[in-house]
Scaffold this motif. Sequence first.
Motif, PDB file in Angstrom:
ATOM      1  N   LYS A 134      45.905 -14.699  47.835  1.00 35.72           N
ATOM      2  CA  LYS A 134      46.521 -15.424  46.720  1.00 35.72           C
ATOM      3  C   LYS A 134      45.518 -16.387  46.085  1.00 35.72           C
ATOM      4  O   LYS A 134      45.421 -16.469  44.852  1.00 35.72           O
ATOM      5  CB  LYS A 134      47.750 -16.195  47.221  1.00 35.72           C
ATOM      6  CG  LYS A 134      48.835 -15.318  47.833  1.00 35.72           C
ATOM      7  CD  LYS A 134      49.956 -16.159  48.412  1.00 35.72           C
ATOM      8  CE  LYS A 134      50.987 -15.289  49.105  1.00 35.72           C
ATOM      9  NZ  LYS A 134      52.050 -16.112  49.748  1.00 35.72           N
ATOM     10  N   TYR A 135      44.789 -17.094  46.932  1.00 39.11           N
ATOM     11  CA  TYR A 135      43.789 -18.015  46.409  1.00 39.11           C
ATOM     12  C   TYR A 135      42.685 -17.264  45.671  1.00 39.11           C
ATOM     13  O   TYR A 135      42.258 -17.673  44.587  1.00 39.11           O
ATOM     14  CB  TYR A 135      43.169 -18.828  47.554  1.00 39.11           C
ATOM     15  CG  TYR A 135      44.053 -19.919  48.081  1.00 39.11           C
ATOM     16  CD1 TYR A 135      44.192 -21.124  47.394  1.00 39.11           C
ATOM     17  CD2 TYR A 135      44.757 -19.774  49.269  1.00 39.11           C
ATOM     18  CE1 TYR A 135      45.001 -22.143  47.882  1.00 39.11           C
ATOM     19  CE2 TYR A 135      45.561 -20.779  49.765  1.00 39.11           C
ATOM     20  CZ  TYR A 135      45.680 -21.961  49.070  1.00 39.11           C
ATOM     21  OH  TYR A 135      46.487 -22.957  49.549  1.00 39.11           O
ATOM     22  N   CYS A 136      42.232 -16.158  46.259  1.00 36.68           N
ATOM     23  CA  CYS A 136      41.152 -15.379  45.626  1.00 36.68           C
ATOM     24  C   CYS A 136      41.584 -14.847  44.275  1.00 36.68           C
ATOM     25  O   CYS A 136      40.772 -14.795  43.332  1.00 36.68           O
ATOM     26  CB  CYS A 136      40.738 -14.231  46.538  1.00 36.68           C
ATOM     27  SG  CYS A 136      39.795 -14.746  47.997  1.00 36.68           S
ATOM     28  N   ALA A 137      42.841 -14.435  44.151  1.00 37.31           N
ATOM     29  CA  ALA A 137      43.332 -13.923  42.876  1.00 37.31           C
ATOM     30  C   ALA A 137      43.256 -14.995  41.787  1.00 37.31           C
ATOM     31  O   ALA A 137      42.825 -14.731  40.653  1.00 37.31           O
ATOM     32  CB  ALA A 137      44.765 -13.429  43.030  1.00 37.31           C
ATOM     33  N   VAL A 138      43.645 -16.218  42.138  1.00 41.32           N
ATOM     34  CA  VAL A 138      43.589 -17.313  41.171  1.00 41.32           C
ATOM     35  C   VAL A 138      42.142 -17.692  40.875  1.00 41.32           C
ATOM     36  O   VAL A 138      41.782 -17.955  39.729  1.00 41.32           O
ATOM     37  CB  VAL A 138      44.378 -18.537  41.696  1.00 41.32           C
ATOM     38  CG1 VAL A 138      44.240 -19.721  40.748  1.00 41.32           C
ATOM     39  CG2 VAL A 138      45.843 -18.182  41.875  1.00 41.32           C
ATOM     40  N   MET A 142      48.647 -25.199  43.729  1.00 37.72           N
ATOM     41  CA  MET A 142      48.836 -24.092  44.656  1.00 37.72           C
ATOM     42  C   MET A 142      48.500 -24.491  46.084  1.00 37.72           C
ATOM     43  O   MET A 142      49.173 -24.070  47.033  1.00 37.72           O
ATOM     44  CB  MET A 142      47.961 -22.930  44.207  1.00 37.72           C
ATOM     45  CG  MET A 142      48.018 -21.689  45.071  1.00 37.72           C
ATOM     46  SD  MET A 142      46.992 -20.363  44.371  1.00 37.72           S
ATOM     47  CE  MET A 142      45.351 -21.132  44.524  1.00 37.72           C
ATOM     48  N   VAL A 143      47.459 -25.288  46.263  1.00 40.13           N
ATOM     49  CA  VAL A 143      47.066 -25.721  47.607  1.00 40.13           C
ATOM     50  C   VAL A 143      48.219 -26.462  48.277  1.00 40.13           C
ATOM     51  O   VAL A 143      48.560 -26.198  49.438  1.00 40.13           O
ATOM     52  CB  VAL A 143      45.817 -26.621  47.546  1.00 40.13           C
ATOM     53  CG1 VAL A 143      45.484 -27.159  48.938  1.00 40.13           C
ATOM     54  CG2 VAL A 143      44.627 -25.859  46.987  1.00 40.13           C
ATOM     55  N   LEU A 144      48.838 -27.379  47.542  1.00 41.59           N
ATOM     56  CA  LEU A 144      49.946 -28.161  48.092  1.00 41.59           C
ATOM     57  C   LEU A 144      51.161 -27.278  48.373  1.00 41.59           C
ATOM     58  O   LEU A 144      51.747 -27.339  49.458  1.00 41.59           O
ATOM     59  CB  LEU A 144      50.318 -29.283  47.130  1.00 41.59           C
ATOM     60  CG  LEU A 144      51.472 -30.195  47.551  1.00 41.59           C
ATOM     61  CD1 LEU A 144      51.115 -30.938  48.830  1.00 41.59           C
ATOM     62  CD2 LEU A 144      51.816 -31.187  46.446  1.00 41.59           C
ATOM     63  N   VAL A 145      51.507 -26.432  47.406  1.00 41.29           N
ATOM     64  CA  VAL A 145      52.708 -25.596  47.545  1.00 41.29           C
ATOM     65  C   VAL A 145      52.551 -24.599  48.684  1.00 41.29           C
ATOM     66  O   VAL A 145      53.442 -24.457  49.535  1.00 41.29           O
ATOM     67  CB  VAL A 145      53.000 -24.856  46.225  1.00 41.29           C
ATOM     68  CG1 VAL A 145      54.144 -23.854  46.417  1.00 41.29           C
ATOM     69  CG2 VAL A 145      53.351 -25.850  45.128  1.00 41.29           C
ATOM     70  N   PHE A 146      51.432 -23.893  48.733  1.00 37.01           N
ATOM     71  CA  PHE A 146      51.215 -22.901  49.780  1.00 37.01           C
ATOM     72  C   PHE A 146      51.133 -23.552  51.157  1.00 37.01           C
ATOM     73  O   PHE A 146      51.621 -22.990  52.141  1.00 37.01           O
ATOM     74  CB  PHE A 146      49.931 -22.114  49.507  1.00 37.01           C
ATOM     75  CG  PHE A 146      50.067 -21.095  48.406  1.00 37.01           C
ATOM     76  CD1 PHE A 146      51.272 -20.891  47.766  1.00 37.01           C
ATOM     77  CD2 PHE A 146      48.974 -20.345  47.998  1.00 37.01           C
ATOM     78  CE1 PHE A 146      51.402 -19.964  46.740  1.00 37.01           C
ATOM     79  CE2 PHE A 146      49.085 -19.406  46.984  1.00 37.01           C
ATOM     80  CZ  PHE A 146      50.302 -19.223  46.349  1.00 37.01           C
ATOM     81  N   TRP A 163      40.992 -25.348  51.815  1.00 41.70           N
ATOM     82  CA  TRP A 163      41.409 -24.832  50.508  1.00 41.70           C
ATOM     83  C   TRP A 163      41.264 -25.893  49.421  1.00 41.70           C
ATOM     84  O   TRP A 163      40.983 -25.561  48.262  1.00 41.70           O
ATOM     85  CB  TRP A 163      42.845 -24.319  50.569  1.00 41.70           C
ATOM     86  CG  TRP A 163      42.985 -23.039  51.327  1.00 41.70           C
ATOM     87  CD1 TRP A 163      43.776 -22.805  52.418  1.00 41.70           C
ATOM     88  CD2 TRP A 163      42.305 -21.804  51.059  1.00 41.70           C
ATOM     89  NE1 TRP A 163      43.633 -21.511  52.844  1.00 41.70           N
ATOM     90  CE2 TRP A 163      42.738 -20.873  52.017  1.00 41.70           C
ATOM     91  CE3 TRP A 163      41.382 -21.406  50.104  1.00 41.70           C
ATOM     92  CZ2 TRP A 163      42.267 -19.555  52.056  1.00 41.70           C
ATOM     93  CZ3 TRP A 163      40.910 -20.100  50.127  1.00 41.70           C
ATOM     94  CH2 TRP A 163      41.352 -19.195  51.090  1.00 41.70           C
ATOM     95  N   THR A 164      41.433 -27.153  49.770  1.00 44.28           N
ATOM     96  CA  THR A 164      41.231 -28.220  48.781  1.00 44.28           C
ATOM     97  C   THR A 164      39.774 -28.279  48.349  1.00 44.28           C
ATOM     98  O   THR A 164      39.471 -28.345  47.146  1.00 44.28           O
ATOM     99  CB  THR A 164      41.641 -29.585  49.370  1.00 44.28           C
ATOM    100  OG1 THR A 164      43.040 -29.555  49.703  1.00 44.28           O
ATOM    101  CG2 THR A 164      41.406 -30.702  48.354  1.00 44.28           C
ATOM    102  N   ILE A 165      38.872 -28.245  49.312  1.00 49.29           N
ATOM    103  CA  ILE A 165      37.438 -28.296  49.000  1.00 49.29           C
ATOM    104  C   ILE A 165      37.017 -27.074  48.198  1.00 49.29           C
ATOM    105  O   ILE A 165      36.272 -27.182  47.205  1.00 49.29           O
ATOM    106  CB  ILE A 165      36.615 -28.402  50.294  1.00 49.29           C
ATOM    107  CG1 ILE A 165      36.873 -29.750  50.973  1.00 49.29           C
ATOM    108  CG2 ILE A 165      35.121 -28.248  50.002  1.00 49.29           C
ATOM    109  CD1 ILE A 165      36.255 -29.873  52.347  1.00 49.29           C
ATOM    110  N   SER A 166      37.478 -25.899  48.606  1.00 50.21           N
ATOM    111  CA  SER A 166      37.105 -24.677  47.889  1.00 50.21           C
ATOM    112  C   SER A 166      37.645 -24.681  46.464  1.00 50.21           C
ATOM    113  O   SER A 166      36.975 -24.209  45.535  1.00 50.21           O
ATOM    114  CB  SER A 166      37.613 -23.440  48.637  1.00 50.21           C
ATOM    115  OG  SER A 166      39.028 -23.417  48.695  1.00 50.21           O
ATOM    116  N   THR A 167      38.833 -25.232  46.275  1.00 47.48           N
ATOM    117  CA  THR A 167      39.412 -25.296  44.931  1.00 47.48           C
ATOM    118  C   THR A 167      38.642 -26.265  44.044  1.00 47.48           C
ATOM    119  O   THR A 167      38.379 -25.969  42.868  1.00 47.48           O
ATOM    120  CB  THR A 167      40.894 -25.719  45.016  1.00 47.48           C
ATOM    121  OG1 THR A 167      41.626 -24.756  45.785  1.00 47.48           O
ATOM    122  CG2 THR A 167      41.511 -25.811  43.627  1.00 47.48           C
TER     123      THR A 167
END
Length: 258
Positions: A16-20, A67-71, A109-113
């Motif tokens: 999901k993250y990769c798609a975004v 998305m990070v928070l929701v997921f 995921w926060t850092i990667s985003t």
Amino acid sequence: MLIKLLKYDILADYKKYCAVYIAMLAASVMLLLSRNMYIDSEIFGYDVLVDLISSALTILSVAACVMVLVFSISRFYKNLVRDEGYLMHTLPVHTWELLLSKLMAVYIWTISTVIMVIMCIGISTLGDVDLSEIISDLIEFLDFLFETKGAMIYIAYVILTPFFAMSIIYFAFALGNLFSKNKLGASVLMYFAIKFAENMLTGIVNFFAIAAASNRESLESLSFLNNFVFARFMLSVILSAGYFIAAERIFAKKLNLE
């Protein structure tokens, strides 16, 4: 075992993250190309296209952060509170490892985003900004920041923000877990109740901090601001650590998966 748990948490949502992320990269490249084509050809209507792609990139960037928070919240609830909890809580691991794994995944995921958002901004503005000038300004700002008294407080505040945000959510879910029915609704109510109590306590601390400082120094001074932020920071650290420990103890001793 903690590494295995973290690997599981990362792999669970990475598609999901990769798609975004791919959509963000595509939008940034399209924005770069469309802006260059508009500058070169000045075709009528290209400015509208540039604005639309720019808006899409902005929306995707904001969505990635949300998305990070929701997921993270969704995965915690499904894994540890709902039916999957029967499996997760029977694994040969400590309860604190389950919670820490979820928290570490949030940080990853926060850092990667954040990195992805910066990359997309850099790609979309390629050629319009002087990269060396930006790096020079950044270095100058960091030098100023580290020379400023109390700068480390602000840096630590930023670094620990995900922990502050998630610890209260974990505690709310732990309290909601104690209810037999409608655990999600109970968790939401617990969250707002905790936030209300926390805001009341913060208000009291702020009142005494201002009252104590008004007799010694100007409320507009940098010294007061640093002391005020430090007091707020320490309060957040103490409360968040308490939330995390309380959540771990409730899940370990009062687990209710009915």
